[in-house]
Each structure stands twice: as structure tokens, then as C-alpha cells.
Write an enzyme that holds these catalytic residues in place. Structure first.
Site, PDB file in Angstrom:
ATOM      1  N   ALA A 261     -16.082  18.785  38.388  1.00 12.57           N
ATOM      2  CA  ALA A 261     -16.169  17.322  38.296  1.00 12.57           C
ATOM      3  C   ALA A 261     -14.774  16.688  38.330  1.00 12.57           C
ATOM      4  CB  ALA A 261     -16.908  16.915  37.023  1.00 12.57           C
ATOM      5  N   TYR A 262     -13.884  17.188  37.494  1.00  9.96           N
ATOM      6  CA  TYR A 262     -12.515  16.647  37.425  1.00  9.96           C
ATOM      7  C   TYR A 262     -11.828  16.699  38.789  1.00  9.96           C
ATOM      8  CZ  TYR A 262      -7.515  16.608  36.239  1.00  9.96           C
ATOM      9  OH  TYR A 262      -6.170  16.343  36.197  1.00  9.96           O
ATOM     10  N   ALA A 263     -11.892  17.853  39.428  1.00  7.84           N
ATOM     11  CA  ALA A 263     -11.219  18.021  40.719  1.00  7.84           C
ATOM     12  C   ALA A 263     -11.871  17.171  41.802  1.00  7.84           C
ATOM     13  CB  ALA A 263     -11.211  19.490  41.130  1.00  7.84           C
TER      14      ALA A 263
ATOM     15  N   MET B 102     -13.147  14.186  41.372  1.00  9.40           N
ATOM     16  CA  MET B 102     -12.606  12.827  41.195  1.00  9.40           C
ATOM     17  C   MET B 102     -11.211  12.732  41.825  1.00  9.40           C
ATOM     18  SD  MET B 102     -15.209  11.851  39.586  1.00  9.40           S
ATOM     19  CE  MET B 102     -16.467  12.555  38.522  1.00  9.40           C
ATOM     20  N   LYS B 103     -10.427  13.783  41.635  1.00  8.46           N
ATOM     21  CA  LYS B 103      -9.074  13.778  42.190  1.00  8.46           C
ATOM     22  C   LYS B 103      -9.104  13.881  43.719  1.00  8.46           C
ATOM     23  CE  LYS B 103      -6.605  13.404  38.448  1.00  8.46           C
ATOM     24  NZ  LYS B 103      -5.871  12.135  38.197  1.00  8.46           N
TER      25      LYS B 103
END
Length: 254
Positions: free
Chosen positions: A158-160, A162-163
Site C-alpha cells: 500500500a505504502y509503495a 501511494m509513492k
């Protein structure tokens, strides 16, 4: 004259990478608007450190995940710019604020996903949108991504993602803001020793050795490895760089 200094607005400026960026920008003679979410005392300490270098700095509170507060923030910013700089605009926006939510893809909750989305993508998208009237011509925007958008490490889907969205957005911003002379670039750190990663290093005692082993330069990064790159992108030496992704990971997973 002091009033001629360029001004950088840095989110997540009270500690870690953000604080390091602020101090490196100040060393380049750039005044600072240090945006923090909850660490007011730490933000005020950062302001004092900038002032000790002979530059102007102001701390402003903002939760970048709460887009409904953005209009009020820019009203306060307008007052701060007028009172401290007799200006209606600033020169550089550094979208640094971030949170960490580690989870395997199958375990990611919708709540966690939304938290990451609001801070790392939606917040950045609309804060930047509302900043455009305030960014001086020939200024710049630096967005923060991550090495995890290039290589995959389980637990950061999820974090990656968004990036990854921020990396695409950066190209579009560079294209659309080019006519104003505004440059837009990405800095993508690898793993760095900060409060952000402290939990991971504590929970996994062998993580340091492993990360050092898969990094060409043989160690884990420090905040000092990142701040200077952001500061460089806010100087005339970087005037011909736009729409670029600069990974600062020491060569992880090459």
C-alpha cells in the site's frame, strides 16, 4: 537584503528527514516555513536552529491528511508571509510528511490504506494544488518517494503504491507547471535511520546487516544523506532538472 531570500515550505519538518532538509536548505541561504502536525516543541526547536544560522523561519501546524483544513492553513500562511517577508508567495514546496504502516498485502485494512492514501497521495495532491497560486515563478516542488517503488519488499504494497502514484503525478506537475518555470522532482530514499524506521530495526536485530549487504555502498542511510539532495534541487545549480526521480539509497538491490 534579508527579504530577498528564497523561502521553502517543508512538511513534516519537525524531525527526521524533514528536519535535515530544513537545515540543509537554510545552509543554502533559504528561509523556512516549517510545517508540523503534532510536534510543536520540536518544530520550534528547528526554527531556533535555522535562526541560529542567521535565517528566518516560522513553524505552522497542519495535518496533511485533513484536506478540509487546507483553506484555513493558506489563510494563516498568507498572514505569515506578509508579516515576516512582506511577500504573497514562497519559492519551494517540499512534500515530505509521511507515516509508516507495515502490513502484508493480505492483512492490509481499509483504514490503514486510507491513512496512507490521505497522507501520501491525496494530501500531497491537494496541498500542492492549493499551493500553486503561492509558488513563485521559477520556483520548485520536491516530492518524496521511496526505493520501494522500484523494488518490492513484502509488507509495503500500500505504502509503495501511494509513492508510485506520486512519481506519476510528479511528471504531470512538471509538464503543467513548466510554463511558470516551476521544476518538479522526486527524491526517493532507501532505508534510513530515523524515527520512521526505528521500530523495524528494533524488531529485527539482523535488519541492519542485511540492508547493508544488499546496498552497493555497504551501509544503511542517515538523514544527512538526503537533506542535501533536496536542498540542491532548490538551487540554481539544478535549474535544468525537472520531472526526474533521484534515488538516494546507496545502491539498494542493484
Amino acid at each position: 537584503m534579508e527579504s530577498q531570500n528564497k523561502i521553502a515550505l517543508v512538511t513534516g519538518a519537525s524531525r527526521g528527514l524533514g528536519k535535515n532538509m530544513v537545515l540543509n536548505l537554510a545552509k543554502k541561504g533559504i528561509d523556512i516555513i516549517a510545517v508540523y502536525n503534532s510536534n510543536e516543541n520540536e518544530a520550534n526547536e528547528v526554527v531556533k536552529e535555522v535562526e541560529a544560522l542567521g535565517l528566518k523561519a516560522v513553524a505552522l501546524q497542519l495535518n496533511v491528511a485533513d484536506t478540509k483544513t487546507f483553506d484555513g492553513f493558506f489563510e494563516r500562511l498568507s498572514v505569515v508571509l506578509d508579516q515576516n517577508w512582506q511577500r504573497k508567495n514562497f519559492d519551494f514546496l517540499i512534500n515530505n510528511a509521511g507515516i509508516d504502516r507495515y502490513s502484508a498485502f493480505k492483512d492490509t485494512t481499509e483504514e490503514s490504506f486510507d491513512e496512507l492514501m490521505n497522507v501520501h497521495f491525496k494530501g500531497v495532491y491537494f496541498l500542492t494544488q492549493k499551493s500553486i497560486p503561492f509558488i513563485a515563478d521559477n520556483g520548485g516542488i520536491v516530492n518524496l518517494s521511496t526505493g520501494l517503488a522500484r523494488f518490492a519488499t513484502p509488507g509495503y504494497a500500500a505504502y509503495a503504491s501511494m509513492k508510485g502514484a506520486i512519481e506519476v503525478l510528479t511528471k504531470y506537475l512538471a509538464k503543467e507547471l513548466g510554463p511558470k518555470g516551476i521544476r518538479v522532482n522526486i527524491v526517493a530514499p532507501g532505508i534510513i535511520h530515523t524515527d520512521f524506521t526505528k521500530g523495524a530495526f528494533t524488531a529485527h536485530p539482523k535488519l541492519e546487516d542485511y540492508m547493508s549487504s544488499i546496498t552497493a555502498l555497504g551501509r544503511v542511510g542517515q538523514p544527512d544523506d538526503i537533506g542535501g539532495i533536496v536542498a540542491f534541487l532548490c538551487t540554481d545549480d539544478a535549474r535544468w532538472i525537472t520531472a526526474q526521480r533521484i534515488e538516494a539509497s546507496g545502491g539498494m538491490f542493484l
